[in-house]
Design a protein around this motif. Sequence first.
Motif, short mmCIF file in Angstrom:
data_model
loop_
_atom_site.label_atom_id
_atom_site.label_comp_id
_atom_site.label_asym_id
_atom_site.label_seq_id
_atom_site.Cartn_x
_atom_site.Cartn_y
_atom_site.Cartn_z
N ASP A 1 -14.57 -17.48 5.61
CA ASP A 1 -15.95 -17.96 5.42
C ASP A 1 -16.52 -18.62 6.68
O ASP A 1 -17.65 -19.11 6.68
CB ASP A 1 -16.05 -18.90 4.23
CG ASP A 1 -15.26 -20.20 4.40
OD1 ASP A 1 -14.87 -20.54 5.54
OD2 ASP A 1 -15.03 -20.89 3.38
N GLY A 2 -15.75 -18.65 7.76
CA GLY A 2 -16.26 -19.16 9.03
C GLY A 2 -16.26 -20.67 9.18
O GLY A 2 -16.72 -21.19 10.19
N THR A 3 -15.74 -21.41 8.20
CA THR A 3 -15.72 -22.87 8.29
C THR A 3 -14.39 -23.35 8.85
O THR A 3 -13.39 -22.62 8.87
CB THR A 3 -15.95 -23.51 6.91
OG1 THR A 3 -14.85 -23.17 6.05
CG2 THR A 3 -17.25 -23.02 6.30
N GLY A 4 -14.39 -24.61 9.30
CA GLY A 4 -13.13 -25.23 9.73
C GLY A 4 -12.46 -24.58 10.91
O GLY A 4 -11.25 -24.72 11.09
N GLY A 5 -13.22 -23.85 11.73
CA GLY A 5 -12.62 -23.20 12.89
C GLY A 5 -12.15 -21.79 12.63
O GLY A 5 -11.67 -21.12 13.53
N ALA A 6 -12.26 -21.32 11.38
CA ALA A 6 -11.81 -19.98 11.04
C ALA A 6 -12.84 -18.93 11.41
O ALA A 6 -14.02 -19.24 11.56
CB ALA A 6 -11.53 -19.91 9.53
N PRO A 7 -12.42 -17.69 11.55
CA PRO A 7 -13.40 -16.63 11.77
C PRO A 7 -14.15 -16.32 10.49
O PRO A 7 -13.65 -16.58 9.39
CB PRO A 7 -12.53 -15.44 12.19
CG PRO A 7 -11.22 -15.68 11.50
CD PRO A 7 -11.03 -17.18 11.53
N LYS A 8 -15.33 -15.78 10.62
CA LYS A 8 -16.06 -15.26 9.48
C LYS A 8 -15.58 -13.84 9.24
O LYS A 8 -15.52 -13.03 10.15
CB LYS A 8 -17.57 -15.26 9.77
CG LYS A 8 -18.43 -14.62 8.70
CD LYS A 8 -18.51 -15.46 7.45
CE LYS A 8 -19.50 -14.87 6.44
NZ LYS A 8 -19.57 -15.66 5.20
N GLY A 9 -15.19 -13.54 8.01
CA GLY A 9 -14.65 -12.23 7.71
C GLY A 9 -15.71 -11.14 7.78
O GLY A 9 -16.88 -11.36 7.46
N LEU A 10 -15.29 -9.96 8.16
CA LEU A 10 -16.20 -8.83 8.26
C LEU A 10 -16.57 -8.28 6.89
O LEU A 10 -17.64 -7.72 6.71
CB LEU A 10 -15.56 -7.73 9.12
CG LEU A 10 -16.35 -6.44 9.27
CD1 LEU A 10 -17.72 -6.69 9.88
CD2 LEU A 10 -15.57 -5.44 10.14
N ALA A 11 -15.69 -8.45 5.91
CA ALA A 11 -15.96 -7.97 4.55
C ALA A 11 -15.78 -9.13 3.57
O ALA A 11 -14.83 -9.16 2.78
CB ALA A 11 -15.04 -6.81 4.19
N PRO A 12 -16.66 -10.12 3.62
CA PRO A 12 -16.45 -11.36 2.87
C PRO A 12 -16.43 -11.20 1.36
O PRO A 12 -15.93 -12.08 0.66
CB PRO A 12 -17.63 -12.24 3.32
CG PRO A 12 -18.69 -11.27 3.75
CD PRO A 12 -17.94 -10.14 4.38
N GLY A 13 -16.95 -10.09 0.85
CA GLY A 13 -16.95 -9.90 -0.60
C GLY A 13 -15.71 -9.23 -1.13
O GLY A 13 -15.52 -9.13 -2.35
N ALA A 14 -14.84 -8.76 -0.25
CA ALA A 14 -13.61 -8.10 -0.67
C ALA A 14 -12.61 -9.11 -1.23
O ALA A 14 -12.77 -10.32 -1.08
CB ALA A 14 -13.00 -7.34 0.50
#
Length: 365
Positions: free
Chosen positions: A88-101
Amino acid sequence: MPAAADTAPPDYLTAMKAQEMWKVADGSGITVAVVDSGFKEVPGVRSESVLPGESMMEPPIEHPDQPYPPHDDFDGHGTTMTAAIVGDGTGGAPKGLAPGAKIMPVRTSLGTPMAFAAGAEGARGIRYAADHGAKIINLSWGDYYSFEKLKSAVKYAQSKGALVFAAMGNEGEGNNANNLTAMVSGVIGVGAVDETGMPLKLSSHGPDTDLAAYGSKARIRCKENTSWCVSDGGTSYATALASASAALVWSAHPDWTANQVARVLIETAGGAEGYKRTDWIGYGAARPRKVLLEKAGNPGAPDVDPLDAPAPTNTPAPAPSQTAAASAEAAAVEAGLPWQWLALGAAVAAGLGLAGTLVVKRRRS
């Protein structure tokens, strides 16, 4: 490695027009099995995006009651792959390309002293994923010693309608050892490119490379899976983004088969200018936006493997140091964020071997 907060990797999502794609499809309805080192609940990945999954790890003889739940990850590799797809892009993580999967974590001994067992465990995990509804199976690792088991498991998964992606490996600057799983018919072998679309020097390459994805600087789990950092990724993360690309396409076209999803990804890939296919990036960087936003690509026959046709004449690939420019869209980060090729431990050669000795993939097995 510097902390993620101190360094910003290239914004591949903007280059891929992710925001526009998500208005059409975000991966909803598609389950991606990440057969890897497990998944640890960390900032940046919502728990509702990750299914219960399964662990294939066997307890040690001296501790027969030792549990190894799928929602744990000593190493962080599987957690990184998960975030690349649904983060989900929070906390330093990447935002996923397919966030609904949805991610189905299938844990193996990757990243542990028992990594020599990961191949056989992974083979069982592939079968488990196929039996429990995974449409896409992500293999961001390789193993030589259990290849026959892995090959059989992949064939089984394909018979159940799953699409399998396998990282080519990160030995491009050494002996160019390729992941043997990528040689299996129907498996999509994934190489890595940089932010300009040129192949990364570290990316293993050969006749089994089918697609590519971004594999330079990325947000990954580091420090024994205790934080997010930025570092080179390679073909592992690129494979996760190729899997995510397939999830987007399949989400928009749920009636398509694995062959049809693979075909449109190949047809719409952005290759280096003047080349039909190269051993470095295959048919080019995955560009799901071409399918979702431009309605490009012909899905073709549902039961025909798009890679099973006679191999095209293999034009020599442009090496990373050459100036053979990648086409404007081809590359520009239309693939994915990489992660380091996982070391399987001292007892295993990182799951790679026999580079350069295998004949063209689509005519094998």
